[in-house]
Structures are given as structure tokens and as C-alpha cells.
Scaffold this motif. Structure first.
Motif, PDB file in Angstrom:
ATOM      1  N   VAL A 173      -9.563 -11.173 -12.946  1.00 23.48           N
ATOM      2  CA  VAL A 173     -10.077 -12.398 -12.380  1.00 23.48           C
ATOM      3  C   VAL A 173      -9.100 -12.901 -11.277  1.00 23.48           C
ATOM      4  N   GLU A 174      -7.563 -12.532 -11.388  1.00 24.70           N
ATOM      5  CA  GLU A 174      -6.495 -13.094 -10.283  1.00 24.70           C
ATOM      6  C   GLU A 174      -6.737 -12.091  -9.185  1.00 24.70           C
ATOM      7  N   LEU A 175      -7.547 -11.140  -9.451  1.00 26.13           N
ATOM      8  CA  LEU A 175      -7.490 -10.029  -8.235  1.00 26.13           C
ATOM      9  C   LEU A 175      -8.839  -9.632  -7.974  1.00 26.13           C
ATOM     10  N   HIS A 176      -9.704 -10.577  -7.503  1.00 23.85           N
ATOM     11  CA  HIS A 176     -11.047 -10.261  -7.043  1.00 23.85           C
ATOM     12  C   HIS A 176     -11.847 -10.051  -7.969  1.00 23.85           C
ATOM     13  N   GLY A 177     -11.305  -9.975  -9.152  1.00 25.42           N
ATOM     14  CA  GLY A 177     -12.611  -9.979 -10.364  1.00 25.42           C
ATOM     15  C   GLY A 177     -13.300 -11.266 -10.471  1.00 25.42           C
ATOM     16  N   ALA A 178     -14.691 -10.985 -11.156  1.00 25.34           N
ATOM     17  CA  ALA A 178     -15.521 -11.994 -11.474  1.00 25.34           C
ATOM     18  C   ALA A 178     -15.312 -12.790 -12.613  1.00 25.34           C
ATOM     19  N   GLU A 179     -15.542 -14.186 -12.565  1.00 21.37           N
ATOM     20  CA  GLU A 179     -15.618 -14.868 -13.784  1.00 21.37           C
ATOM     21  C   GLU A 179     -16.700 -14.379 -14.689  1.00 21.37           C
ATOM     22  N   GLY A 180     -16.408 -14.399 -15.982  1.00 25.71           N
ATOM     23  CA  GLY A 180     -17.580 -14.011 -16.909  1.00 25.71           C
ATOM     24  C   GLY A 180     -17.760 -12.453 -17.024  1.00 25.71           C
ATOM     25  N   ARG A 181     -17.046 -11.541 -16.626  1.00 23.83           N
ATOM     26  CA  ARG A 181     -17.335 -10.040 -16.509  1.00 23.83           C
ATOM     27  C   ARG A 181     -17.099  -9.474 -17.790  1.00 23.83           C
ATOM     28  N   GLU A 182     -15.924 -10.169 -18.390  1.00 24.03           N
ATOM     29  CA  GLU A 182     -15.389  -9.778 -19.749  1.00 24.03           C
ATOM     30  C   GLU A 182     -16.568  -9.953 -20.835  1.00 24.03           C
ATOM     31  N   GLU A 183     -16.996 -11.044 -20.843  1.00 22.22           N
ATOM     32  CA  GLU A 183     -18.089 -11.375 -21.892  1.00 22.22           C
ATOM     33  C   GLU A 183     -19.605 -10.994 -21.510  1.00 22.22           C
ATOM     34  N   ALA A 184     -19.691 -10.131 -20.220  1.00 22.05           N
ATOM     35  CA  ALA A 184     -21.184  -9.872 -19.808  1.00 22.05           C
ATOM     36  C   ALA A 184     -22.039  -9.225 -20.706  1.00 22.05           C
ATOM     37  N   ILE A 211     -23.245  -6.443 -37.219  1.00 20.85           N
ATOM     38  CA  ILE A 211     -22.908  -5.860 -35.930  1.00 20.85           C
ATOM     39  C   ILE A 211     -21.809  -4.778 -36.219  1.00 20.85           C
ATOM     40  N   GLN A 212     -22.000  -3.428 -35.618  1.00 19.55           N
ATOM     41  CA  GLN A 212     -21.079  -2.278 -35.972  1.00 19.55           C
ATOM     42  C   GLN A 212     -20.204  -2.343 -34.558  1.00 19.55           C
ATOM     43  N   GLY A 213     -19.060  -2.638 -34.662  1.00 17.65           N
ATOM     44  CA  GLY A 213     -17.786  -2.557 -33.638  1.00 17.65           C
ATOM     45  C   GLY A 213     -17.758  -4.019 -33.280  1.00 17.65           C
ATOM     46  N   PHE A 214     -16.347  -4.486 -33.165  1.00 15.91           N
ATOM     47  CA  PHE A 214     -15.957  -5.735 -32.832  1.00 15.91           C
ATOM     48  C   PHE A 214     -15.104  -5.898 -31.933  1.00 15.91           C
ATOM     49  N   GLY A 215     -15.438  -4.914 -30.743  1.00  9.62           N
ATOM     50  CA  GLY A 215     -14.371  -4.837 -29.768  1.00  9.62           C
ATOM     51  C   GLY A 215     -15.065  -5.769 -28.439  1.00  9.62           C
ATOM     52  N   ASN A 216     -14.960  -5.334 -27.314  1.00  3.91           N
ATOM     53  CA  ASN A 216     -15.290  -6.135 -26.297  1.00  3.91           C
ATOM     54  C   ASN A 216     -16.977  -6.734 -26.368  1.00  3.91           C
ATOM     55  N   VAL A 217     -17.731  -5.857 -26.526  1.00  2.00           N
ATOM     56  CA  VAL A 217     -19.088  -5.911 -26.592  1.00  2.00           C
ATOM     57  C   VAL A 217     -19.533  -6.756 -28.099  1.00  2.00           C
ATOM     58  N   GLY A 218     -19.105  -5.938 -29.192  1.00  2.00           N
ATOM     59  CA  GLY A 218     -19.349  -6.654 -30.340  1.00  2.00           C
ATOM     60  C   GLY A 218     -19.022  -8.068 -30.683  1.00  2.00           C
ATOM     61  N   SER A 219     -17.624  -8.529 -30.193  1.00  5.23           N
ATOM     62  CA  SER A 219     -17.131  -9.637 -30.647  1.00  5.23           C
ATOM     63  C   SER A 219     -17.998 -10.796 -29.702  1.00  5.23           C
ATOM     64  N   HIS A 220     -17.980 -10.278 -28.436  1.00  3.64           N
ATOM     65  CA  HIS A 220     -18.785 -11.369 -27.462  1.00  3.64           C
ATOM     66  C   HIS A 220     -20.128 -11.589 -28.004  1.00  3.64           C
ATOM     67  N   ALA A 221     -21.034 -10.565 -28.269  1.00  4.94           N
ATOM     68  CA  ALA A 221     -22.208 -10.656 -28.706  1.00  4.94           C
ATOM     69  C   ALA A 221     -22.135 -11.446 -29.901  1.00  4.94           C
ATOM     70  N   ALA A 222     -21.347 -11.348 -31.277  1.00  7.41           N
ATOM     71  CA  ALA A 222     -21.232 -12.127 -31.996  1.00  7.41           C
ATOM     72  C   ALA A 222     -21.137 -13.695 -31.933  1.00  7.41           C
ATOM     73  N   LYS A 223     -20.100 -13.751 -31.185  1.00  3.21           N
ATOM     74  CA  LYS A 223     -19.802 -15.316 -30.826  1.00  3.21           C
ATOM     75  C   LYS A 223     -21.038 -15.949 -30.294  1.00  3.21           C
ATOM     76  N   ILE A 224     -21.619 -15.405 -29.013  1.00  2.14           N
ATOM     77  CA  ILE A 224     -22.780 -16.158 -28.463  1.00  2.14           C
ATOM     78  C   ILE A 224     -23.893 -16.272 -29.331  1.00  2.14           C
ATOM     79  N   LEU A 225     -24.280 -15.049 -29.903  1.00  2.00           N
ATOM     80  CA  LEU A 225     -25.325 -15.221 -31.071  1.00  2.00           C
ATOM     81  C   LEU A 225     -25.229 -16.380 -31.970  1.00  2.00           C
ATOM     82  N   GLN A 226     -24.069 -16.416 -32.417  1.00  2.00           N
ATOM     83  CA  GLN A 226     -23.723 -17.393 -33.230  1.00  2.00           C
ATOM     84  C   GLN A 226     -23.950 -18.857 -32.638  1.00  2.00           C
ATOM     85  N   GLU A 227     -23.433 -18.984 -31.503  1.00  2.00           N
ATOM     86  CA  GLU A 227     -23.718 -20.226 -30.702  1.00  2.00           C
ATOM     87  C   GLU A 227     -25.114 -20.334 -30.670  1.00  2.00           C
TER      88      GLU A 227
END
Ligand code: NAD
Length: 409
Positions: A173-184, A211-227
């Protein structure tokens, strides 16, 4: 069967439904360009090691090509080609103005020092810089690569071409990255899961999810689905799995993972194996780790009502047939995990406009793109009486095919 054979089989099923001519099938599946380069670098111990790097550009009828870069020991041209074609259909399904590409280096990044990783990345860019670029082909992170690797790619590319932040996405994000890319990607998976639950009239609130896998995709999906109100009853990673029928507290599990390096041994969960997780009696199963995990052998054990494919290629065609026979609804990868490339597109747009969006804007636009993609795929499935996977391919192939014909050869 290989990843290429699987991709071809899914393509053929949709092509059959569409009545696509043989000539058109060959045109749409033949990659535009396959690049294979030598990546020779000096390691920290003074030895020279030679790796092989790939960039396969599958199709550019709808715009510059887009796709991740994977650093993994099993990367080979077949896998890269299959993933490049998936990118073509994926960008078309969610209607981004892109084609598809993929790349990678056959290397285990865990065995490299940061300096070695940087030198390999810069050398790879030296070899492919003339075929990538903001209007040609825009790499992004995938397995084994991250925002730091993307920053090195940008920096090296700019040595040849001058200031070009849009030459790669997934930057810090500090170098022209987008907010929200990591959780996207995880957020996109959650949006799709909620849309599916609504269509099936089984509200997400209270639905059980594994959920199988708790890396970038799995962990964000888990957090947002719980919300969103879902009950995440089990998650796994490469080392083990944990379950709690009352629902795992994802925030505590993330802290446990940060402290111990994995989900195993979580004090508010019970141990189970990865195979047991896949066979749990849940409303929704989300494979978010590797390809080829739901196979002919274990498809008969699956008891979930729906599967949302967060990983690329988690279901083999044989397993897909078995799941369809048992009326288990599968949302295919080319729709379910398109959130990542969608926010990559937003990053590219911001870089080209020199205008930074707020996180809220990124999330709103992502919601719109994913929901629209889901509705279109659902309508095609209903209209043609096919699975969501075939419908997604029909939509994607149709858009690419029309662009090819309208543009001319
Ligand atoms: P990651 O490396 O961050 O996480 C992968 C997770 O899977 C880790 O928790 C790892 O421990 C776990 N894992 C590995 N082997 C396993 C096994 N045998 N059983 C259970 N868990 C296992 O990767 P990621 O970025 O989260 O990507 C996951 C999948 O999603 C990949 O298939 C990737 O191609 C796909 N994908 C990722 C993105 C993205 O933006 N990151 C976008 C589209 C698709």
C-alpha cells in the motif's frame, strides 16, 4: 489427469453447450505466447543456480493480459498454461477489461534468503520485461509471492521503462498498492457465499461453514463470513485442523495462528484431520488451499450442501460429476475467487489515474462486480439448465469469443 486436461474438459463441456465450432475451440484454447526463460543467479554461498521461469499469455482479445506469478517447486509449463486459461475465463466472467496470463518460477521460496529471492525476481524481470507492461501483461502475487516481490518487479521494470506503477499489481500500500487488495479474494468469496445462500433461501446467518486452508484467502473469508453471521465450525492448514460445532472465534484463532504458526492446538477447538474436515456435515465447504483436493476418491464422502471454490482448481472433473449427481451445488473458482483480480484491476485503474481510492470505495465496487458476476452466472445456469461451473465458462467463453470475432483476427 493433469491441470491442463482438467481445464480442457471444463472448456469442452461449455463449448458443447454453446455449440462452438471446432475451429473456434482451437483458437480460444491455443495460448498466444509461451515464454520460458533461464533465471541464473548467484546464491549467498557464491554458487550459481539456474532456475526456469515461465510466463504464458493465453488471450488478449478483451484487453491486456492479467495473472499471478507463482514461486513453487512444482511449477511447470502445463500448470502455468492451465492457470493462464483460467485467468482468461475469470476476467471475462466478472467482466474486467483484461485477458489472461500466468507465470512462475520452479523454485521453493522457503529455501531462499531474502537477498536470493530478490535477485531471482529481478533476473526474471530482466528476461521478461519486454513482454509484460501496463498495456500488455500485468503480473500479480500468487502462491509463494507477495507484495514485496511485486515491489521488486516494479522497481526492476522501471529501470527499463521509467515510472510504471501499473506494470504489476498487489504492490505494498505504501508503494502504489490498493487498499483492500490483501483481503480481496477472501471478501469476494464471502460475498459470493452470501449471494448463493440467498438464492438457495438458506440464510447465511447461522449456516455452518468448513474451510480448508487458513492462509490469505481462507482466513479473510472466515473472518468476513463470521461478520456476516455464518458459523465457521472447522478450519485447517497444512499442519492440521481444528473444529468447534458452536463456531470458532476467528479473531482468537488468528491470534493463535500468529503465536504458534498454525491452527493446530487451538484451545477452543477440537483436533480433526484434513480428510475429516472435507467430509464434515456442513452447509458450506470452502476449499481455500490447493488444487485437486476434491477427487474421484473422496467426492462420495462429501456431506456439505454447497461448495464454494476459493482455491484454483480444487475439484477434479470426475469429482465434479459425482457432486452434480448428488445435487451438491458448486460455485466454480473462476467466479468464486475473482475478488483478487477484481481489486487488482482497481489498483491498476488507480495507478493509471494517479488517484487513490478509499477502502470503502474498493469494498463497494468489489461487492458490485462480484454480485453482478454471480447473478449473470446464475441466470445462464437457469436458462441453459447447466451447472454453475458450465454456466460460468459459457459466460466467459462467450464474452471472449465475441470480442475475438468483433475485433477480427
Ligand atoms: P496461502 O499460501 O496464503 O495459504 C494457503 C493455505 O493453505 C495455508 O494456510 C496452508 O497452510 C494451507 N494448506 C497448504 N496445504 C494444505 C493441505 N494439504 N491441507 C490443508 N491446508 C493446506 O495461499 P492463498 O493466497 O490463501 O491461496 C489459496 C488458494 O487460493 C490457492 O489455490 C490460490 O491459487 C487461490 N487464489 C488466491 C488468490 C489470492 O489473491 N491470494 C486469488 C485467487 C485464487
Amino acid at each position: 489427469m493433469s491441470a491442463v486436461d482438467d481445464a480442457q474438459r471444463y472448456f469442452d463441456l461449455a463449448a458443447e453447450t454453446m455449440g462452438l465450432s471446432q475451429n473456434m475451440r482451437i483458437l480460444l484454447t491455443t495460448p498466444l505466447r509461451e515464454v520460458r526463460v533461464q533465471v541464473a543467479v548467484e546464491m549467498d554461498d557464491g554458487q550459481v543456480h539456474t532456475y526456469i521461469g515461465y510466463r504464458i499469455q493465453h488471450d488478449k482479445a478483451r484487453g491486456p493480459m492479467k495473472g499471478g506469478l507463482r514461486y513453487h517447486p512444482e511449477v511447470d509449463s502445463g500448470e502455468v498454461l492451465a492457470l493462464a486459461s483460467l485467468m482468461t475465463w475469470k476476467t471475462a466472467v466478472v467482466n474486467l477489461p483484461y485477458g489472461g496470463a500466468k507465470g512462475g518460477i520452479s523454485v521453493d521460496p522457503k529455501q531462499l534468503s531474502p537477498g536470493e529471492l530478490e535477485r531471482i525476481t529481478r533476473k526474471f524481470v530482466d528476461e521478461i520485461q519486454d513482454v509484460i507492461g501496463p498495456d500488455k501483461d500485468i503480473p500479480a502475487p500468487d502462491m509463494g509471492t507477495n507484495a514485496q516481490v511485486m515491489a521488486w518487479i516494479m522497481n526492476q521494470y522501471e529501470k527499463y521503462h521509467g515510472f510504471s506503477p501499473a506494470c504489476v499489481t498487489g504492490k505494498p500500500v505504501e508503494l502504489h498498492g490498493a487498499e483492500g487488495r490483501e483481503e480481496a479474494t477472501g471478501r469476494g468469496v464471502a460475498i459470493i457465499t452470501r449471494a448463493l445462500a440467498e438464492k438457495l433461501q438458506r440464510p447465511l446467518a447461522g449456516s455452518t461453514v468448513a474451510i480448508q486452508g487458513f492462509g490469505n484467502v481462507g482466513s479473510h473469508a472466515a473472518k468476513i463470513l463470521q461478520e456476516m453471521g455464518a458459523r465457521i465450525v472447522a478450519v485447517s492448514d497444512a499442519h492440521g485442523a481444528t473444529q468447534n460445532r458452536d463456531g470458532l472465534d476467528i479473531a482468537s484463532l488468528l491470534s493463535h495462528q500468529a503465536a504458534t504458526g498454525g491452527v493446530s492446538g487451538f484451545s477452543h477447538g477440537d483436533k480433526l484431520t484434513n480428510a475429516e474436515l472435507l467430509a464434515l456435515d456442513v452447509d458450506i465447504l470452502i476449499p481455500a488451499a490447493l488444487g485437486g483436493v476434491i477427487t474421484h476418491e473422496n467426492a462420495k464422502d462429501i456431506r456439505a450442501r454447497c461448495i464454494v471454490e476459493a482455491a484454483n482448481g480444487p475439484t477434479t472433473p470426475e469429482a465434479d460429476e459425482e457432486l452434480a449427481r448428488r445435487e451438491i451445488v458448486v460455485v466454480p473458482d473462476i467466479l468464486a475467487n475473482a475478488g483478487g483480480v477484481t481489486v487488482s484491476y482497481f489498483e491498476w485503474v488507480q495507478n493509471r489515474q494517479y488517484f487513490k481510492w478509499q477502502l470503502q470505495q474498493v469494498r463497494q465496487q468489489l461487492e458490485q462486480v462480484m454480485t453482478e458476476g454471480f447473478q449473470r452466472v446464475w441466470s445462464v445456469a437457469e436458462e441453459k439448465k447447466v451447472s454453475l461451473r458450465t454456466a460460468a465458462y459459457v459466460l466467459g467463453i462467450g464474452r471472449v469469443g465475441r470480442a475475438t470475432v468483433v475485433g477480427g483476427i
